[in-house]
Design a protein around this motif. Structure first.
Motif, mmCIF file in Angstrom:
data_model
loop_
_atom_site.group_PDB
_atom_site.id
_atom_site.type_symbol
_atom_site.label_atom_id
_atom_site.label_comp_id
_atom_site.label_asym_id
_atom_site.label_seq_id
_atom_site.Cartn_x
_atom_site.Cartn_y
_atom_site.Cartn_z
ATOM 1 N N ALA A 175 -7.453 -2.874 6.548
ATOM 2 C CA ALA A 175 -6.622 -3.052 5.349
ATOM 3 C C ALA A 175 -6.312 -4.538 5.130
ATOM 4 C CB ALA A 175 -5.326 -2.245 5.475
ATOM 5 N N LEU A 226 -4.634 4.380 2.483
ATOM 6 C CA LEU A 226 -3.720 3.377 1.953
ATOM 7 C C LEU A 226 -4.188 3.060 0.540
ATOM 8 C CD1 LEU A 226 -3.777 1.076 5.108
ATOM 9 C CD2 LEU A 226 -1.976 2.699 4.484
ATOM 10 N N TRP A 266 0.843 -1.187 0.000
ATOM 11 C CA TRP A 266 0.000 0.000 0.000
ATOM 12 C C TRP A 266 0.883 1.243 0.000
ATOM 13 C CZ3 TRP A 266 -5.255 -0.946 0.027
ATOM 14 C CH2 TRP A 266 -5.674 -2.203 0.475
ATOM 15 N N HIS A 287 -3.733 0.977 -3.008
ATOM 16 C CA HIS A 287 -3.169 -0.180 -3.716
ATOM 17 C C HIS A 287 -3.500 -0.018 -5.193
ATOM 18 C CE1 HIS A 287 -1.914 -4.175 -4.813
ATOM 19 N NE2 HIS A 287 -3.129 -4.425 -5.294
#
Length: 161
Positions: free
Chosen positions: A153, A128, A115, A130
């Motif tokens: 997460a 975060l 992340w 991705h």
């Protein structure tokens, strides 16, 4: 004037008032199924621990660059906010909007997924990001404490695999 005040007081006593705000039952799986044709992929549905309550789930369109976005938000066990936004073929403007222009501060591996950390400490928000190989960007964001954000997460990362 006294008559009007008296009538208002009588009405206040007669009209029932709830002691709490009613909660809605959110069916995450149904919302994800409904959003799938518009987003072009299977939206992430994290398996969160007990105590996490879904607040909203659905498709958002018509915002930055008209990118169809899967959004899912939860109230954490501590009463704070954590959510996930997901879209395909995103733009920098879309990502910046989702993370409220948070600055990149590094990377972390959580739940086996890398992340990019983007934070807005002035707002108490951590995001975060991705950026998947399949051009699907998944963003976990919230005001929750680090432990709950890591928990969330990890649940999202597990659902991505």
């Amino acid at each position: 004037m006294a008559v009007i005040v008296g009538i208002v007081l009588v009405l206040l006593l007669l009209v029932p008032r709830p002691n709490q705000i009613p909660t809605r039952d959110i069916n995450v799986a149904s919302a994800a199924l409904g959003a799938q044709p518009s987003v072009g992929f299977t939206p992430v549905q994290p398996d969160v621990p007990q105590g996490w309550t879904p607040r909203a789930a659905g498709l958002e369109t018509g915002t930055t660059n008209n990118i169809a976005t899967w959004q899912l938000t939860y109230t954490t066990p501590s009463g704070t906010y954590a959510g996930v936004q997901q879209a395909q073929n995103v733009t920098e403007a879309w990502e910046s909007r989702q993370v409220t222009d948070g600055k990149e501060t590094g990377t972390e591996t959580i739940g086996g997924v890398e992340w990019v950390v983007r934070s807005r400490t002035d707002r108490g928000t951590i995001s975060l990001v991705h950026r998947g190989d399949d051009d699907i960007t998944t963003i976990v964001t919230g005001t929750a404490a680090e432990l709950e954000m890591d928990q969330f997460a990890t649940a999202v990362a597990t659902a991505l695999k």
